[in-house]
Scaffold this motif. Structure first.
Motif, short mmCIF file in Angstrom:
data_model
loop_
_atom_site.label_atom_id
_atom_site.label_comp_id
_atom_site.label_asym_id
_atom_site.label_seq_id
_atom_site.Cartn_x
_atom_site.Cartn_y
_atom_site.Cartn_z
N LYS A 1 0.65 -1.68 0.01
CA LYS A 1 0.23 0.03 -0.25
C LYS A 1 0.65 1.58 -0.24
O LYS A 1 2.16 1.18 0.88
CB LYS A 1 -0.60 0.11 1.16
N LYS A 2 0.76 2.26 -1.21
CA LYS A 2 1.63 3.47 -1.64
C LYS A 2 0.36 4.74 -0.60
O LYS A 2 -0.45 4.89 -0.65
CB LYS A 2 1.63 3.41 -2.43
N ASP B 1 6.75 7.04 -2.41
CA ASP B 1 6.08 5.15 -2.47
C ASP B 1 6.43 4.43 -4.47
O ASP B 1 6.42 3.29 -4.00
CB ASP B 1 4.56 4.88 -2.17
N TYR B 2 5.70 5.79 -5.22
CA TYR B 2 5.14 6.27 -5.93
C TYR B 2 6.75 4.77 -7.10
O TYR B 2 6.97 4.68 -8.20
CB TYR B 2 4.05 6.09 -7.55
#
Length: 135
Positions: A20-21, A26-27
């Motif tokens: 989960k971002k 985080d991407y």
């Protein structure tokens, strides 16, 4: 008009990391479709170019309208103005960029043309669409 940017994906995109971002960073290990030289000085593009590894950039194009079809086909994630999720391509908004990456849109017309009915209709249509998209 302030133009906010968001990170979008297409329905066909397969995420490398299923975790989960929660934040934009985080991407960064995912594949990207980015704008090229013509838009490199936009803060959002400059930021991504500085933080995404070159091997994760799958395609570059010189227009946002060129990014959208590649993103919708699952070629990678792409930064686009917020209103692209209402366009002709099936896009999913993942996360918004911080406000400091917003841009300003300017619309110019010659002072003698401003009172014309065509220009007035254009401005009314444009601003109505902008206000509606902000709701």
């Amino acid at each position: 008009m302030d133009i906010e940017f968001c990170l979008f994906s297409g329905k066909k995109y397969k995420f490398k990391n299923k975790k989960k971002k929660k934040i934009l960073e985080d991407y960064f290990q995912e594949d990207f479709v980015l704008c090229g030289k013509k838009l490199k000085n936009l803060s959002v593009i400059h930021y991504l170019n500085s933080n995404i590894k070159s091997e994760n950039v799958k395609i570059r194009t010189d227009q946002f309208s060129g990014v959208a079809p590649f993103v919708s086909e699952g070629m990678g994630l792409g930064p686009l103005p917020f209103y692209f999720d209402r366009g002709p391509f099936p896009l999913k908004k993942l996360i918004s960029f911080p406000k400091e990456f917003s841009g300003t849109a300017w619309i110019f017309t010659h002072p003698e043309l401003y009172p014309s009915q065509r220009i007035q209709v254009f401005f009314e249509f444009t601003f109505a669409g902008y206000r509606k998209s902000r709701l």
